[in-house]
Design an enzyme around this catalytic site. Structure first.
Site, PDB file in Angstrom:
ATOM      1  CB  THR A   7      -0.937   0.030   1.229  1.00 17.14           C
ATOM      2  OG1 THR A   7      -1.772   1.189   1.149  1.00 17.14           O
ATOM      3  CG2 THR A   7      -0.162   0.084   2.528  1.00 17.14           C
ATOM      4  CG  ASN A   9      -3.675   4.680   3.468  1.00 14.11           C
ATOM      5  OD1 ASN A   9      -3.212   5.320   4.391  1.00 14.11           O
ATOM      6  ND2 ASN A   9      -4.973   4.550   3.282  1.00 14.11           N
ATOM      7  CE  LYS A  12      -6.212   0.137   3.505  1.00 11.69           C
ATOM      8  NZ  LYS A  12      -6.536  -0.699   2.338  1.00 11.69           N
ATOM      9  CG  ASP A  67      -9.365  -4.025  -1.671  1.00 11.05           C
ATOM     10  OD1 ASP A  67      -8.689  -3.018  -1.974  1.00 11.05           O
ATOM     11  OD2 ASP A  67     -10.531  -4.191  -2.052  1.00 11.05           O
ATOM     12  CB  SER A  68     -10.391  -3.022   4.245  1.00 11.60           C
ATOM     13  OG  SER A  68      -9.533  -1.892   4.217  1.00 11.60           O
ATOM     14  N   GLY A 151     -10.735   7.676   7.345  1.00 10.07           N
ATOM     15  CA  GLY A 151     -11.792   7.127   6.504  1.00 10.07           C
ATOM     16  C   GLY A 151     -13.168   7.265   7.135  1.00 10.07           C
ATOM     17  CG  ASP A 153     -11.758   4.719  11.568  1.00  9.28           C
ATOM     18  OD1 ASP A 153     -12.273   3.753  10.961  1.00  9.28           O
ATOM     19  OD2 ASP A 153     -10.549   4.758  11.881  1.00  9.28           O
ATOM     20  CE  LYS A 177      -8.889   1.928  12.936  1.00 11.12           C
ATOM     21  NZ  LYS A 177      -8.629   3.080  12.063  1.00 11.12           N
TER      22      LYS A 177
END
Length: 197
Positions: A7, A9, A12, A67-68, A151, A153, A177
């Protein structure tokens, strides 16, 4: 052991590093700086495998790819695989969240069930592939709350909170989390598979 997380990101990467530190401190998760493949799959599993295969081929290391997204019951499981692009190709997290809230504006609490889903693919350089899935059930709030996470959240309220609390994930501590999330649940399924590498 070193494994690349497929990723670009940084959220992540940080989240995975925290999850891994809790359960597999011997595993070093590094970020991926190679070319980003086209994610043209129509399922979480397909896209996770696309990313993990590309990262493993590029680095020569075992690769993990997540992938989520968020799946909303009343929307037939959408945004789902399109969660990052729900409001368009800009991948604007704020716009995605606002659009989803707008679509559910008149939907009563009892019909706001949703779940975060994480599908993690593990691909070894020799070609071995494994896929695991983690689900985090809950419901959607009517307005954002909290400043943590990223995101969706701020609008996701997980089920089974202590004392019947109704906090969004953005109101959780990082530790809370990382111990409960969909990614943590998927990674727990993945741990035995990592031992085979």
């Amino acid at each position: 052991m070193k494994v690349v997380l497929a990723t670009h990101n940084p959220h992540k990467v940080a989240e995975f590093q925290q999850i891994v530190a809790r359960t597999r401190p011997d595993l070093e998760v590094i970020g991926y700086d190679g070319p980003e493949p086209v994610e043209d799959g129509v399922t979480f599993e397909a896209n996770a495998l696309i990313k993990a295969r590309a990262a493993s081929a590029h680095t020569g290391l075992p690769a993990l790819a997540d992938d989520s997204g968020i799946c909303v019951d009343v929307l037939g499981g959408s945004p789902g695989v399109f969660s990052a692009y729900w409001a368009g190709q800009r991948k604007d997290a704020g716009a995605n969240l606002e659009l989803l809230l707008d679509q559910l504006r008149d939907i009563a609490d009892e019909h706001r069930a949703a779940q975060f889903v994480s599908t993690i693919a593990l691909v070894a350089p020799e070609g071995e592939e494994r896929v695991v899935v983690g689900r985090w059930p809950g419901r959607l709030a009517h307005a954002p709350s909290g400043v943590g996470g990223f995101g969706y959240d701020p609008i996701f309220i997980p089920d089974a909170q202590p004392d019947g609390a109704a906090r969004t994930v953005a109101e959780f501590t990082a530790e809370e989390k990382q111990s409960q999330s969909h990614r943590a649940r998927a990674f727990e399924e993945l741990i035995p598979l990592l031992a085979t590498l």
